[in-house]
Motif scaffolding. Structure first.
Motif, PDB file in Angstrom:
ATOM      1  N   ASN A  54      30.699 -18.535  18.861  1.00 50.41           N
ATOM      2  CA  ASN A  54      31.713 -19.133  19.273  1.00 50.41           C
ATOM      3  C   ASN A  54      31.749 -20.856  19.325  1.00 50.41           C
ATOM      4  OD1 ASN A  54      33.013 -16.720  20.049  1.00 50.41           O
ATOM      5  ND2 ASN A  54      31.807 -16.690  22.066  1.00 50.41           N
ATOM      6  N   LYS A  55      32.528 -21.605  19.375  1.00 47.11           N
ATOM      7  CA  LYS A  55      32.696 -22.771  19.189  1.00 47.11           C
ATOM      8  C   LYS A  55      31.801 -23.553  20.158  1.00 47.11           C
ATOM      9  CE  LYS A  55      36.980 -23.271  17.353  1.00 47.11           C
ATOM     10  NZ  LYS A  55      38.688 -23.637  17.464  1.00 47.11           N
ATOM     11  N   ASP A  56      31.281 -22.962  21.367  1.00 47.37           N
ATOM     12  CA  ASP A  56      30.154 -23.363  22.155  1.00 47.37           C
ATOM     13  C   ASP A  56      28.877 -23.220  21.619  1.00 47.37           C
ATOM     14  OD1 ASP A  56      29.930 -20.914  22.735  1.00 47.37           O
ATOM     15  OD2 ASP A  56      30.318 -20.969  24.925  1.00 47.37           O
ATOM     16  N   TYR A  57      28.566 -22.698  20.569  1.00 44.55           N
ATOM     17  CA  TYR A  57      27.295 -22.153  19.757  1.00 44.55           C
ATOM     18  C   TYR A  57      26.140 -23.112  20.408  1.00 44.55           C
ATOM     19  CZ  TYR A  57      23.338 -21.630  16.529  1.00 44.55           C
ATOM     20  OH  TYR A  57      22.315 -21.332  16.033  1.00 44.55           O
ATOM     21  N   GLN A  61      21.440 -20.702  23.956  1.00 49.11           N
ATOM     22  CA  GLN A  61      20.068 -20.928  23.792  1.00 49.11           C
ATOM     23  C   GLN A  61      19.544 -20.850  22.240  1.00 49.11           C
ATOM     24  OE1 GLN A  61      17.028 -18.760  26.021  1.00 49.11           O
ATOM     25  NE2 GLN A  61      16.400 -17.833  24.089  1.00 49.11           N
ATOM     26  N   GLU A  62      20.304 -19.919  21.656  1.00 45.16           N
ATOM     27  CA  GLU A  62      20.074 -20.048  20.083  1.00 45.16           C
ATOM     28  C   GLU A  62      20.464 -21.455  19.357  1.00 45.16           C
ATOM     29  OE1 GLU A  62      21.703 -18.228  15.741  1.00 45.16           O
ATOM     30  OE2 GLU A  62      21.596 -16.516  17.633  1.00 45.16           O
ATOM     31  N   TYR A  68      22.330 -25.616  14.246  1.00 49.01           N
ATOM     32  CA  TYR A  68      23.131 -25.757  13.242  1.00 49.01           C
ATOM     33  C   TYR A  68      24.047 -24.860  13.200  1.00 49.01           C
ATOM     34  CZ  TYR A  68      19.132 -28.181  10.976  1.00 49.01           C
ATOM     35  OH  TYR A  68      18.061 -29.085  10.889  1.00 49.01           O
ATOM     36  N   PRO A  69      25.464 -25.180  13.605  1.00 49.07           N
ATOM     37  CA  PRO A  69      26.361 -24.098  13.992  1.00 49.07           C
ATOM     38  C   PRO A  69      26.743 -23.333  12.649  1.00 49.07           C
ATOM     39  CG  PRO A  69      27.194 -26.562  14.617  1.00 49.07           C
ATOM     40  CD  PRO A  69      25.779 -26.667  13.791  1.00 49.07           C
ATOM     41  N   HIS A  70      26.710 -22.021  12.655  1.00 48.85           N
ATOM     42  CA  HIS A  70      27.020 -21.216  11.520  1.00 48.85           C
ATOM     43  C   HIS A  70      27.754 -19.876  12.135  1.00 48.85           C
ATOM     44  CE1 HIS A  70      23.056 -19.798  13.621  1.00 48.85           C
ATOM     45  NE2 HIS A  70      23.750 -18.800  13.037  1.00 48.85           N
ATOM     46  N   ILE A  91      32.330  -2.431  10.560  1.00 47.82           N
ATOM     47  CA  ILE A  91      31.718  -3.932  10.703  1.00 47.82           C
ATOM     48  C   ILE A  91      31.436  -3.941  12.235  1.00 47.82           C
ATOM     49  CG2 ILE A  91      32.378  -6.088  10.746  1.00 47.82           C
ATOM     50  CD1 ILE A  91      33.954  -5.725   8.366  1.00 47.82           C
ATOM     51  N   ILE A  92      30.089  -4.077  12.346  1.00 47.87           N
ATOM     52  CA  ILE A  92      29.648  -4.453  13.891  1.00 47.87           C
ATOM     53  C   ILE A  92      29.547  -5.971  14.084  1.00 47.87           C
ATOM     54  CG2 ILE A  92      27.818  -4.077  15.294  1.00 47.87           C
ATOM     55  CD1 ILE A  92      27.384  -1.497  14.128  1.00 47.87           C
ATOM     56  N   GLU A  93      30.183  -6.501  14.875  1.00 49.13           N
ATOM     57  CA  GLU A  93      30.031  -8.052  15.275  1.00 49.13           C
ATOM     58  C   GLU A  93      28.907  -8.095  16.358  1.00 49.13           C
ATOM     59  OE1 GLU A  93      33.496  -9.914  16.477  1.00 49.13           O
ATOM     60  OE2 GLU A  93      34.797  -9.386  14.743  1.00 49.13           O
ATOM     61  N   LYS A  94      28.098  -9.000  16.214  1.00 49.24           N
ATOM     62  CA  LYS A  94      26.989  -9.140  17.285  1.00 49.24           C
ATOM     63  C   LYS A  94      26.951 -10.815  17.511  1.00 49.24           C
ATOM     64  CE  LYS A  94      23.431  -9.074  13.853  1.00 49.24           C
ATOM     65  NZ  LYS A  94      23.059 -10.388  13.724  1.00 49.24           N
ATOM     66  N   ASN A  95      26.444 -11.176  18.723  1.00 54.09           N
ATOM     67  CA  ASN A  95      26.375 -12.588  18.900  1.00 54.09           C
ATOM     68  C   ASN A  95      24.885 -12.829  19.152  1.00 54.09           C
ATOM     69  OD1 ASN A  95      25.688 -11.371  21.409  1.00 54.09           O
ATOM     70  ND2 ASN A  95      26.916 -12.368  22.714  1.00 54.09           N
ATOM     71  N   THR A  96      23.945 -12.071  18.715  1.00 48.72           N
ATOM     72  CA  THR A  96      22.718 -12.463  18.861  1.00 48.72           C
ATOM     73  C   THR A  96      22.060 -11.655  17.698  1.00 48.72           C
ATOM     74  OG1 THR A  96      20.493 -12.573  20.177  1.00 48.72           O
ATOM     75  CG2 THR A  96      21.919 -10.774  20.394  1.00 48.72           C
ATOM     76  N   PHE A  97      20.530 -11.851  17.648  1.00 48.22           N
ATOM     77  CA  PHE A  97      19.852 -11.639  16.495  1.00 48.22           C
ATOM     78  C   PHE A  97      19.937  -9.847  16.119  1.00 48.22           C
ATOM     79  CE2 PHE A  97      16.968 -14.713  17.848  1.00 48.22           C
ATOM     80  CZ  PHE A  97      17.603 -15.947  17.212  1.00 48.22           C
ATOM     81  N   GLY A  98      19.960  -9.101  16.979  1.00 45.00           N
ATOM     82  CA  GLY A  98      20.132  -7.479  16.865  1.00 45.00           C
ATOM     83  C   GLY A  98      21.267  -7.107  17.705  1.00 45.00           C
ATOM     84  N   SER A  99      22.007  -5.834  17.290  1.00 45.78           N
ATOM     85  CA  SER A  99      23.004  -5.438  17.786  1.00 45.78           C
ATOM     86  C   SER A  99      22.972  -4.449  18.884  1.00 45.78           C
ATOM     87  CB  SER A  99      23.886  -4.477  16.753  1.00 45.78           C
ATOM     88  OG  SER A  99      25.032  -3.846  17.321  1.00 45.78           O
ATOM     89  N   ARG A 100      23.503  -4.487  19.834  1.00 42.47           N
ATOM     90  CA  ARG A 100      23.247  -3.321  21.210  1.00 42.47           C
ATOM     91  C   ARG A 100      24.023  -2.251  20.901  1.00 42.47           C
ATOM     92  NH1 ARG A 100      23.820  -8.706  24.015  1.00 42.47           N
ATOM     93  NH2 ARG A 100      26.188  -8.343  23.846  1.00 42.47           N
ATOM     94  N   LEU A 101      24.715  -2.248  19.953  1.00 46.37           N
ATOM     95  CA  LEU A 101      25.875  -1.096  19.561  1.00 46.37           C
ATOM     96  C   LEU A 101      25.202   0.104  18.714  1.00 46.37           C
ATOM     97  CD1 LEU A 101      29.097  -2.917  19.057  1.00 46.37           C
ATOM     98  CD2 LEU A 101      28.064  -1.973  21.080  1.00 46.37           C
TER      99      LEU A 101
END
Length: 198
Positions: A54-57, A61-62, A68-70, A91-101
């Motif tokens: 999100n815009k608050d990247y 912590q990452e 570097y916003p990406h 398609i699986i969206e994830k907000n960290t390195f690995g997916s919980r799904l």
């Protein structure tokens, strides 16, 4: 074939955008070839993950560790590179390195998982470890020339770590060859019934 291709974070920002990477650019044609092969031969739709921030990247912590916003949701850099996007895909969206799904994807019934994408040393390796933990009896193949790391050295180091955790590491051309050889051998020892015998 009862195999599953998973493409990790093949998004514009990791290739030509905010985190541009020449090795990722070089890997794209190999990913495209893997996608084309899987689309023709695999029973399952290709799964893609999308790094999604999100815009608050920068407040996360990452973001504090990698300022570097990406892959900001909705941006051009968040999009999957069009040349590797299959018509039939999940398609699986994830907000960290690995997916919980991954446990919701029912991959315990597949014969083999093929894994590729970016970055080898971060999201590819993180998702490999999660997949291996959830599906310990499913062989996982990491397609080394369809991956790219933050650096070449980190790419190679990540491949070694995944190999030590029982990933099969191979180039796509060799993987396709061994897959086709196995399919030909199976057909040879299990010929279709002769229509004339009925």
């Amino acid at each position: 074939m009862n195999k599953q291709l998973i493409v990790i974070d093949a998004q514009e920002d990791f290739v030509r955008g905010a985190l541009r990477n020449e090795e990722a650019i070089a890997a794209l044609p190999v990913i495209r070839e893997a996608v084309a092969y899987a689309s023709r031969n695999f029973d399952r739709d290709i799964i893609y993950t999308k790094d999604t921030h999100n815009k608050d990247y920068l407040e996360t912590q990452e973001g504090r560790n990698l300022p570097y916003p990406h892959c900001i949701k909705g941006s051009d850099g968040w999009k999957i590179c069009p040349e590797v996007l299959a018509e039939k895909s999940k398609i699986i969206e994830k907000n960290t390195f690995g997916s919980r799904l991954w446990d919701m994807q029912c991959l315990d019934t597949v014969d083999e998982i093929w894994l590729c994408g970016f970055c080898t040393d971060i999201c590819v390796s993180a998702n490999f470890q999660i997949l291996k933990s959830i599906y310990p009896e499913v062989p996982i193949v990491v397609i080394e020339d369809a991956c790219a790391g933050v650096t070449k050295e980190l790419h190679e180091a990540a491949l070694k770590v995944m190999k030590s955790c029982q990933a099969r590491i191979t180039a796509l051309s060799e993987l396709i060859k061994t897959t086709e050889d196995a399919r030909a051998h199976f057909a040879e020892i299990n010929p279709p019934p002769d229509a004339k015998s009925f």
